[in-house]
Write a protein that holds these residues in place. Structure first.
Motif, PDB file in Angstrom:
ATOM      1  N   MET A 161       9.039 -15.913  11.384  1.00 20.24           N
ATOM      2  CA  MET A 161      10.391 -16.471  11.377  1.00 20.24           C
ATOM      3  C   MET A 161      10.567 -17.477  10.239  1.00 20.24           C
ATOM      4  SD  MET A 161      13.284 -16.554  12.943  1.00 20.24           S
ATOM      5  CE  MET A 161      14.569 -17.492  13.627  1.00 20.24           C
ATOM      6  N   ARG A 162       9.574 -18.351  10.064  1.00 21.58           N
ATOM      7  CA  ARG A 162       9.677 -19.368   9.021  1.00 21.58           C
ATOM      8  C   ARG A 162       9.690 -18.740   7.635  1.00 21.58           C
ATOM      9  NH1 ARG A 162       6.369 -25.004   8.516  1.00 21.58           N
ATOM     10  NH2 ARG A 162       7.450 -25.666   6.669  1.00 21.58           N
ATOM     11  N   GLN A 163       8.883 -17.701   7.423  1.00 22.33           N
ATOM     12  CA  GLN A 163       8.873 -17.017   6.133  1.00 22.33           C
ATOM     13  C   GLN A 163      10.235 -16.388   5.854  1.00 22.33           C
ATOM     14  OE1 GLN A 163       5.540 -14.347   6.475  1.00 22.33           O
ATOM     15  NE2 GLN A 163       4.308 -15.615   5.104  1.00 22.33           N
ATOM     16  N   GLU A 164      10.845 -15.821   6.882  1.00 23.61           N
ATOM     17  CA  GLU A 164      12.163 -15.197   6.722  1.00 23.61           C
ATOM     18  C   GLU A 164      13.209 -16.242   6.347  1.00 23.61           C
ATOM     19  OE1 GLU A 164      15.074 -12.209   6.574  1.00 23.61           O
ATOM     20  OE2 GLU A 164      12.895 -12.150   6.450  1.00 23.61           O
ATOM     21  N   THR A 165      13.164 -17.397   7.007  1.00 28.31           N
ATOM     22  CA  THR A 165      14.106 -18.473   6.701  1.00 28.31           C
ATOM     23  C   THR A 165      13.924 -18.932   5.253  1.00 28.31           C
ATOM     24  OG1 THR A 165      14.111 -19.188   9.004  1.00 28.31           O
ATOM     25  CG2 THR A 165      14.883 -20.783   7.382  1.00 28.31           C
ATOM     26  N   GLY A 166      12.672 -19.081   4.828  1.00 26.09           N
ATOM     27  CA  GLY A 166      12.392 -19.479   3.446  1.00 26.09           C
ATOM     28  C   GLY A 166      12.876 -18.451   2.441  1.00 26.09           C
ATOM     29  N   ARG A 167      12.680 -17.183   2.754  1.00 23.49           N
ATOM     30  CA  ARG A 167      13.130 -16.120   1.859  1.00 23.49           C
ATOM     31  C   ARG A 167      14.646 -16.121   1.751  1.00 23.49           C
ATOM     32  NH1 ARG A 167      15.196 -11.377   1.730  1.00 23.49           N
ATOM     33  NH2 ARG A 167      15.285 -11.033   3.956  1.00 23.49           N
ATOM     34  N   LEU A 168      15.325 -16.298   2.886  1.00 22.53           N
ATOM     35  CA  LEU A 168      16.794 -16.329   2.874  1.00 22.53           C
ATOM     36  C   LEU A 168      17.311 -17.519   2.069  1.00 22.53           C
ATOM     37  CD1 LEU A 168      17.619 -15.299   6.546  1.00 22.53           C
ATOM     38  CD2 LEU A 168      17.923 -13.927   4.467  1.00 22.53           C
ATOM     39  N   ALA A 169      16.678 -18.674   2.223  1.00 23.53           N
ATOM     40  CA  ALA A 169      17.080 -19.860   1.453  1.00 23.53           C
ATOM     41  C   ALA A 169      16.866 -19.621  -0.041  1.00 23.53           C
ATOM     42  CB  ALA A 169      16.299 -21.082   1.922  1.00 23.53           C
ATOM     43  N   TYR A 170      15.747 -19.002  -0.399  1.00 29.72           N
ATOM     44  CA  TYR A 170      15.457 -18.692  -1.796  1.00 29.72           C
ATOM     45  C   TYR A 170      16.531 -17.766  -2.366  1.00 29.72           C
ATOM     46  CZ  TYR A 170      13.093 -16.638  -5.838  1.00 29.72           C
ATOM     47  OH  TYR A 170      12.792 -16.190  -7.097  1.00 29.72           O
ATOM     48  N   GLU A 171      16.859 -16.711  -1.636  1.00 28.20           N
ATOM     49  CA  GLU A 171      17.865 -15.744  -2.100  1.00 28.20           C
ATOM     50  C   GLU A 171      19.247 -16.395  -2.192  1.00 28.20           C
ATOM     51  OE1 GLU A 171      17.282 -12.849  -3.403  1.00 28.20           O
ATOM     52  OE2 GLU A 171      15.156 -12.976  -2.939  1.00 28.20           O
ATOM     53  N   ALA A 172      19.583 -17.258  -1.239  1.00 27.72           N
ATOM     54  CA  ALA A 172      20.877 -17.958  -1.286  1.00 27.72           C
ATOM     55  C   ALA A 172      20.937 -18.866  -2.516  1.00 27.72           C
ATOM     56  CB  ALA A 172      21.096 -18.768  -0.015  1.00 27.72           C
ATOM     57  N   GLY A 173      19.831 -19.534  -2.810  1.00 28.63           N
ATOM     58  CA  GLY A 173      19.772 -20.384  -3.997  1.00 28.63           C
ATOM     59  C   GLY A 173      19.931 -19.590  -5.273  1.00 28.63           C
ATOM     60  N   ARG A 174      19.266 -18.449  -5.342  1.00 26.70           N
ATOM     61  CA  ARG A 174      19.397 -17.582  -6.522  1.00 26.70           C
ATOM     62  C   ARG A 174      20.845 -17.110  -6.684  1.00 26.70           C
ATOM     63  NH1 ARG A 174      15.170 -16.668 -10.157  1.00 26.70           N
ATOM     64  NH2 ARG A 174      16.006 -14.589 -10.442  1.00 26.70           N
ATOM     65  N   ALA A 175      21.482 -16.728  -5.572  1.00 28.66           N
ATOM     66  CA  ALA A 175      22.875 -16.264  -5.634  1.00 28.66           C
ATOM     67  C   ALA A 175      23.796 -17.390  -6.102  1.00 28.66           C
ATOM     68  CB  ALA A 175      23.314 -15.730  -4.273  1.00 28.66           C
ATOM     69  N   ALA A 176      23.585 -18.598  -5.593  1.00 30.45           N
ATOM     70  CA  ALA A 176      24.408 -19.743  -6.003  1.00 30.45           C
ATOM     71  C   ALA A 176      24.219 -20.016  -7.496  1.00 30.45           C
ATOM     72  CB  ALA A 176      24.042 -20.974  -5.175  1.00 30.45           C
ATOM     73  N   GLU A 177      22.978 -19.988  -7.968  1.00 30.68           N
ATOM     74  CA  GLU A 177      22.719 -20.214  -9.383  1.00 30.68           C
ATOM     75  C   GLU A 177      23.375 -19.133 -10.241  1.00 30.68           C
ATOM     76  OE1 GLU A 177      18.471 -20.458  -9.625  1.00 30.68           O
ATOM     77  OE2 GLU A 177      18.431 -22.343  -8.497  1.00 30.68           O
ATOM     78  N   GLY A 178      23.334 -17.889  -9.778  1.00 28.00           N
ATOM     79  CA  GLY A 178      23.967 -16.802 -10.524  1.00 28.00           C
ATOM     80  C   GLY A 178      25.469 -16.986 -10.637  1.00 28.00           C
ATOM     81  N   ALA A 179      26.100 -17.415  -9.550  1.00 28.58           N
ATOM     82  CA  ALA A 179      27.549 -17.647  -9.565  1.00 28.58           C
ATOM     83  C   ALA A 179      27.903 -18.789 -10.512  1.00 28.58           C
ATOM     84  CB  ALA A 179      28.046 -17.938  -8.151  1.00 28.58           C
ATOM     85  N   VAL A 180      27.114 -19.852 -10.487  1.00 25.45           N
ATOM     86  CA  VAL A 180      27.353 -20.988 -11.387  1.00 25.45           C
ATOM     87  C   VAL A 180      27.139 -20.554 -12.838  1.00 25.45           C
ATOM     88  CG1 VAL A 180      26.492 -23.267 -12.076  1.00 25.45           C
ATOM     89  CG2 VAL A 180      26.835 -22.735  -9.644  1.00 25.45           C
ATOM     90  N   GLU A 181      26.094 -19.787 -13.070  1.00 30.69           N
ATOM     91  CA  GLU A 181      25.819 -19.290 -14.424  1.00 30.69           C
ATOM     92  C   GLU A 181      27.013 -18.507 -14.968  1.00 30.69           C
ATOM     93  OE1 GLU A 181      22.792 -16.172 -16.627  1.00 30.69           O
ATOM     94  OE2 GLU A 181      22.103 -17.173 -14.808  1.00 30.69           O
ATOM     95  N   ARG A 182      27.610 -17.675 -14.149  1.00 26.75           N
ATOM     96  CA  ARG A 182      28.768 -16.880 -14.603  1.00 26.75           C
ATOM     97  C   ARG A 182      29.948 -17.778 -14.984  1.00 26.75           C
ATOM     98  NH1 ARG A 182      26.406 -13.713 -10.717  1.00 26.75           N
ATOM     99  NH2 ARG A 182      27.766 -14.399  -9.011  1.00 26.75           N
ATOM    100  N   ILE A 183      30.148 -18.878 -14.276  1.00 26.47           N
ATOM    101  CA  ILE A 183      31.235 -19.808 -14.627  1.00 26.47           C
ATOM    102  C   ILE A 183      30.996 -20.401 -16.013  1.00 26.47           C
ATOM    103  CG2 ILE A 183      32.218 -22.074 -14.068  1.00 26.47           C
ATOM    104  CD1 ILE A 183      31.970 -21.276 -11.107  1.00 26.47           C
ATOM    105  N   TYR A 184      29.787 -20.840 -16.261  1.00 28.86           N
ATOM    106  CA  TYR A 184      29.472 -21.417 -17.575  1.00 28.86           C
ATOM    107  C   TYR A 184      29.603 -20.366 -18.676  1.00 28.86           C
ATOM    108  CZ  TYR A 184      28.087 -25.980 -15.834  1.00 28.86           C
ATOM    109  OH  TYR A 184      28.105 -27.237 -15.275  1.00 28.86           O
ATOM    110  N   ALA A 185      29.120 -19.164 -18.413  1.00 26.64           N
ATOM    111  CA  ALA A 185      29.209 -18.095 -19.419  1.00 26.64           C
ATOM    112  C   ALA A 185      30.665 -17.758 -19.728  1.00 26.64           C
ATOM    113  CB  ALA A 185      28.456 -16.853 -18.938  1.00 26.64           C
TER     114      ALA A 185
END
Length: 120
Positions: A1-25
């Motif tokens: 369960m903890r690994q799944e939560t960590g993986r989801l947080a990692y993926e959410a962070g990557r998605a947020a960074e990607g969205a921010v990157e697109r704004i700057y681009a």
């Protein structure tokens, strides 16, 4: 369960960074580094706007206010130290014009960018 939560947080962070990157681009800023690792820690995004380097910290949470609360003075110090190491590779070194932005991403995916957020 903890690994799944960590993986989801990692993926959410990557998605947020990607969205921010697109704004700057879209604003014409070139992303020159993603998750750049310096001696004191990681910088989420680094962009170039002409001669200026923009160091971008992405914070995601349920609300923008909660996301902003996740940025501590200690973390800002680590970002400053890593940014200094990054600037060592720039032609003007520490004299390079810089700014530190914070991008806040809420649970709905809405993004608020605080330009020059570390300024006193």
């Amino acid at each position: 369960m903890r690994q799944e939560t960590g993986r989801l947080a990692y993926e959410a962070g990557r998605a947020a960074e990607g969205a921010v990157e697109r704004i700057y681009a879209r604003a014409g800023r070139q992303i020159i580094a993603r998750r750049w690792r310096g001696p004191a820690g990681e910088i989420d995004l680094v962009a170039r706007d002409g001669a200026e380097i923009i160091f971008i910290e992405v914070k995601a949470s349920r609300t923008h206010a909660e996301a902003a609360q996740h940025l501590s003075a200690q973390q800002m110090g680590r970002i400053y130290r890593s940014a200094s190491a990054f600037l060592a590779g720039e032609p003007l070194g520490q004299l390079t014009p810089v700014r530190f932005d914070v991008a806040l991403v809420n649970g709905a995916g809405e993004i608020e960018i605080l330009e020059n957020a570390f300024a006193a």
